[in-house]
Design a protein around this motif. Structure first.
Motif, mmCIF file in Angstrom:
data_model
loop_
_atom_site.group_PDB
_atom_site.id
_atom_site.type_symbol
_atom_site.label_atom_id
_atom_site.label_comp_id
_atom_site.label_asym_id
_atom_site.label_seq_id
_atom_site.Cartn_x
_atom_site.Cartn_y
_atom_site.Cartn_z
ATOM 1 N N ARG A 105 -3.931 4.383 9.605
ATOM 2 C CA ARG A 105 -4.842 5.424 9.305
ATOM 3 C C ARG A 105 -4.093 6.461 8.517
ATOM 4 N N LEU A 106 -2.987 7.034 8.898
ATOM 5 C CA LEU A 106 -2.574 7.996 8.028
ATOM 6 C C LEU A 106 -1.992 7.802 6.865
ATOM 7 N N PRO A 107 -1.431 6.646 6.296
ATOM 8 C CA PRO A 107 -1.143 6.330 4.922
ATOM 9 C C PRO A 107 -2.399 6.281 4.201
ATOM 10 N N THR A 108 -3.590 5.685 4.998
ATOM 11 C CA THR A 108 -4.729 5.569 4.093
ATOM 12 C C THR A 108 -5.271 6.997 3.557
ATOM 13 N N ALA A 109 -5.470 7.750 4.889
ATOM 14 C CA ALA A 109 -5.848 9.125 4.530
ATOM 15 C C ALA A 109 -5.114 9.900 3.450
ATOM 16 N N VAL A 110 -3.762 9.817 3.414
ATOM 17 C CA VAL A 110 -3.044 10.410 2.485
ATOM 18 C C VAL A 110 -3.230 9.865 1.214
ATOM 19 N N MET A 111 -3.350 8.489 0.854
ATOM 20 C CA MET A 111 -3.559 8.074 -0.429
ATOM 21 C C MET A 111 -4.925 8.500 -1.058
ATOM 22 N N GLN A 112 -5.908 8.415 -0.017
ATOM 23 C CA GLN A 112 -7.044 8.608 -0.677
ATOM 24 C C GLN A 112 -7.408 10.144 -0.824
ATOM 25 N N SER A 113 -6.684 11.091 -0.124
ATOM 26 C CA SER A 113 -6.684 12.359 -0.491
ATOM 27 C C SER A 113 -6.154 12.698 -1.950
ATOM 28 N N LEU A 114 -4.990 11.985 -2.042
ATOM 29 C CA LEU A 114 -4.341 12.259 -3.459
ATOM 30 C C LEU A 114 -5.229 11.757 -4.404
ATOM 31 N N GLN A 115 -5.924 10.542 -4.105
ATOM 32 C CA GLN A 115 -6.878 10.049 -5.167
ATOM 33 C C GLN A 115 -7.749 11.002 -5.594
ATOM 34 N N ARG A 116 -8.394 11.461 -4.447
ATOM 35 C CA ARG A 116 -9.528 12.407 -4.582
ATOM 36 C C ARG A 116 -8.854 13.602 -5.555
ATOM 37 N N LEU A 117 -7.925 13.978 -5.139
ATOM 38 C CA LEU A 117 -7.439 15.131 -5.981
ATOM 39 C C LEU A 117 -7.108 14.980 -7.499
ATOM 40 N N GLY A 139 13.688 15.025 -12.323
ATOM 41 C CA GLY A 139 13.877 14.338 -11.004
ATOM 42 C C GLY A 139 12.686 14.292 -10.269
ATOM 43 N N LEU A 140 11.557 15.377 -10.559
ATOM 44 C CA LEU A 140 10.363 15.374 -9.583
ATOM 45 C C LEU A 140 9.598 14.115 -9.615
ATOM 46 N N SER A 141 9.882 13.475 -10.916
ATOM 47 C CA SER A 141 9.059 12.152 -11.425
ATOM 48 C C SER A 141 9.163 11.246 -10.392
ATOM 49 N N VAL A 142 10.035 11.341 -9.351
ATOM 50 C CA VAL A 142 10.436 10.488 -8.404
ATOM 51 C C VAL A 142 9.347 10.348 -7.224
ATOM 52 N N ILE A 143 8.781 11.655 -6.922
ATOM 53 C CA ILE A 143 7.927 11.927 -5.902
ATOM 54 C C ILE A 143 6.536 11.128 -6.200
ATOM 55 N N PRO A 144 5.936 11.039 -7.323
ATOM 56 C CA PRO A 144 4.631 10.396 -7.473
ATOM 57 C C PRO A 144 5.004 8.864 -7.574
ATOM 58 N N ALA A 145 6.280 8.523 -8.169
ATOM 59 C CA ALA A 145 6.740 7.287 -8.237
ATOM 60 C C ALA A 145 6.760 6.506 -6.779
ATOM 61 N N PHE A 146 7.367 7.300 -5.925
ATOM 62 C CA PHE A 146 7.458 6.596 -4.341
ATOM 63 C C PHE A 146 5.979 6.612 -3.808
ATOM 64 N N LEU A 147 5.206 7.555 -4.151
ATOM 65 C CA LEU A 147 3.780 7.482 -3.482
ATOM 66 C C LEU A 147 3.061 6.395 -4.083
ATOM 67 N N VAL A 148 3.308 6.070 -5.279
ATOM 68 C CA VAL A 148 2.371 4.859 -5.984
ATOM 69 C C VAL A 148 3.172 3.584 -5.732
ATOM 70 N N GLY A 149 4.506 3.468 -5.801
ATOM 71 C CA GLY A 149 5.211 2.237 -5.724
ATOM 72 C C GLY A 149 5.460 1.841 -4.353
ATOM 73 N N ILE A 150 5.767 2.822 -3.366
ATOM 74 C CA ILE A 150 5.790 2.280 -2.130
ATOM 75 C C ILE A 150 4.996 2.889 -1.101
ATOM 76 N N GLY A 151 4.633 3.937 -1.258
ATOM 77 C CA GLY A 151 3.621 4.889 -0.235
ATOM 78 C C GLY A 151 4.182 5.045 1.050
ATOM 79 N N PRO A 152 3.222 6.199 1.554
ATOM 80 C CA PRO A 152 3.676 6.566 2.960
ATOM 81 C C PRO A 152 3.831 5.504 4.015
ATOM 82 N N ARG A 153 4.686 5.596 5.027
ATOM 83 C CA ARG A 153 4.721 4.412 6.018
ATOM 84 C C ARG A 153 4.775 2.855 5.478
ATOM 85 N N PRO A 154 5.794 2.569 4.674
ATOM 86 C CA PRO A 154 5.977 1.258 4.166
ATOM 87 C C PRO A 154 6.285 0.454 5.291
#
Length: 413
Positions: free
Chosen positions: A346-358, A389-404
């Motif tokens: 639930r948490l990774p889904t909510a996080v990614m949907q919130s980011l998408q809506r943003l 180096g901040l570009s690693v943050i969105p790269a992680f969210l897109v490429g790996i995601g929270p709670r892999p």
């Protein structure tokens, strides 16, 4: 004609990435599993073709990466965005990720599904039923007991201890269960098409913007796949204008491909995706659980829908294989065990949907409504140039995601 009755331990509706990964994992645990797929093959254009670093790592764990790597594919290593402050800036740099495969592989989804189906079919407890359309659920004793289907041989049913809905955002199983759903507004739709070209694009995603439209050319071998983003509700007007007007719009937005737009033969080659974002408030009932798009429809933003669906499947396999082997999911109180999947995912889904809506509200909507000329605000562009180096943050969210999720040890080869 008599109704055909089949028996298995777990039946999965839908042979997409979530369904095939879950079927393969459970079969490697020795669990009898049947996947029901509506179509004869996996050959459908413009399904999600992104295979993210976390999924590539999963293929490594399953001993399938070498075979996957031989498939025709292209690699995307960066996402760049034009800004109000000047030239484009690198927003997501996947090469910075600490992972064995720091890129997104662009592979036709049918090739990935064929690979998974072949690997699963090597397991004696796995069955894939093609050309079987799920029509409903079987109920009994306060629990879902399996699925009904329609096939060329007639109607039938599969009885099972566990039923899994992995049949996408228009899930037949989800509708039959009438589970509570939360929907979020989306201001745009996407039109997918391909342009055949000899040009070789760089291994980056760089959206192009002009007059309230966004075009994202995605490099492929021998062609470019284009995501055309515009206001929701404009499909009829786009088609009424005709193919010549559409080609002219594409040439204006993507001038480097202007000479190849004749490869868009008719408007039938332009596939409309009604973009939706939603998620179930409850993913399960006794005897049944939803995963992937059946549990949470995702926007195409970031291409993360497949990533989340596959990770749902891995988590479900790890959490439910033991109860399935013990027969604990056959009773009317199985819902409390199945709730573990939702609690985990639930948490990774909510996080990614919130980011998408943003992204929808702050980046895409202002462009397609004509309020902004660039997706990335000036301040964000300046910051990313100063601190790349901040570009690693969105790269992680897109490429790996929270709670892999990693493959269970018993499924690894």
């Amino acid at each position: 004609m008599a109704v055909q009755t089949l028996r298995t331990t777990c039946v999965i509706a839908g042979g997409g990435p979530a369904g095939m990964v879950l079927g393969l994992l459970l079969a490697r645990r020795g669990i009898r599993v049947t996947v029901i797929e509506k179509h004869r093959d996996f050959l459908r254009d413009f399904r999600g073709d992104t295979v993210h670093p976390s999924t590539l790592r999963l293929l490594d764990d399953l001993g399938l990466f070498a075979r996957f790597d031989r498939l025709p594919q292209s690699h995307v290593r960066q996402l760049r965005l034009p800004t109000e402050a000047g030239p484009e800036v690198v927003v997501a740099d996947l090469t910075r990720l600490p992972t064995p495969h720091p890129y997104i592989a662009m592979v036709p989804q049918w090739d990935l599904l064929d690979l998974l189906a072949e690997a699963a079919s090597a397991e004696p407890t796995f069955t894939l039923l093609r050309e079987h359309e799920v029509t409903g659920v079987l109920r009994g004793g306060g629990s879902v007991r399996g699925l009904t289907f329609r096939s060329p041989e007639g109607d039938g049913e599969v009885r099972a201890d566990l039923t899994v809905a992995a049949d996408g955002r228009w899930s037949t199983v989800r509708r039959a269960l009438d589970l509570p759903l939360r929907e979020f507004p989306v201001p745009f739709d996407v039109w997918w098409f391909r342009i055949t070209t000899d040009q070789r694009l760089a291994d980056v995603l760089l959206p192009r913007i002009r007059r309230g439209r966004i075009g994202i050319p995605i490099p492929r071998r021998g062609y470019v796949q284009v995501a055309w983003i515009a206001r929701k509700g404009t499909d009829a007007a786009l088609r009424a204008a005709g193919i010549d007007a559409f080609r002219a719009d594409v040439a204006e937005l993507l001038p480097d491909l202007a000479g190849d737009t004749a490869s868009i033969a008719t408007m039938d080659d332009v596939k409309h995706l009604d973009v939706r974002v939603d998620r179930l408030r409850r993913w399960h009932a006794n005897g049944v659980v939803c995963i992937g798009d059946a549990a949470h429809a995702m926007s195409p933003a970031g291409g993360v829908g497949i990533n989340l669906a596959v990770q749902d499947a891995v988590a479900a396999a790890r959490l439910l294989a033991g109860p399935l082997r013990r027969g604990s999911l056959a009773g009317p109180r199985s819902g409390r065990l199945l709730a573990r999947v939702q609690r985990r995912r639930r948490l990774p889904t909510a996080v990614m949907q919130s980011l998408q809506r943003l992204v929808h509200s702050r980046a895409i909507a202002p462009v397609i409504e004509g309020r902004n000329a660039a997706i990335l605000p000036r301040a964000a562009g300046i910051l990313l140039r100063i601190v790349p180096g901040l570009s690693v943050i969105p790269a992680f969210l897109v490429g790996i995601g929270p709670r892999p999720e990693r493959a269970p040890r018993w499924a690894r080869r």
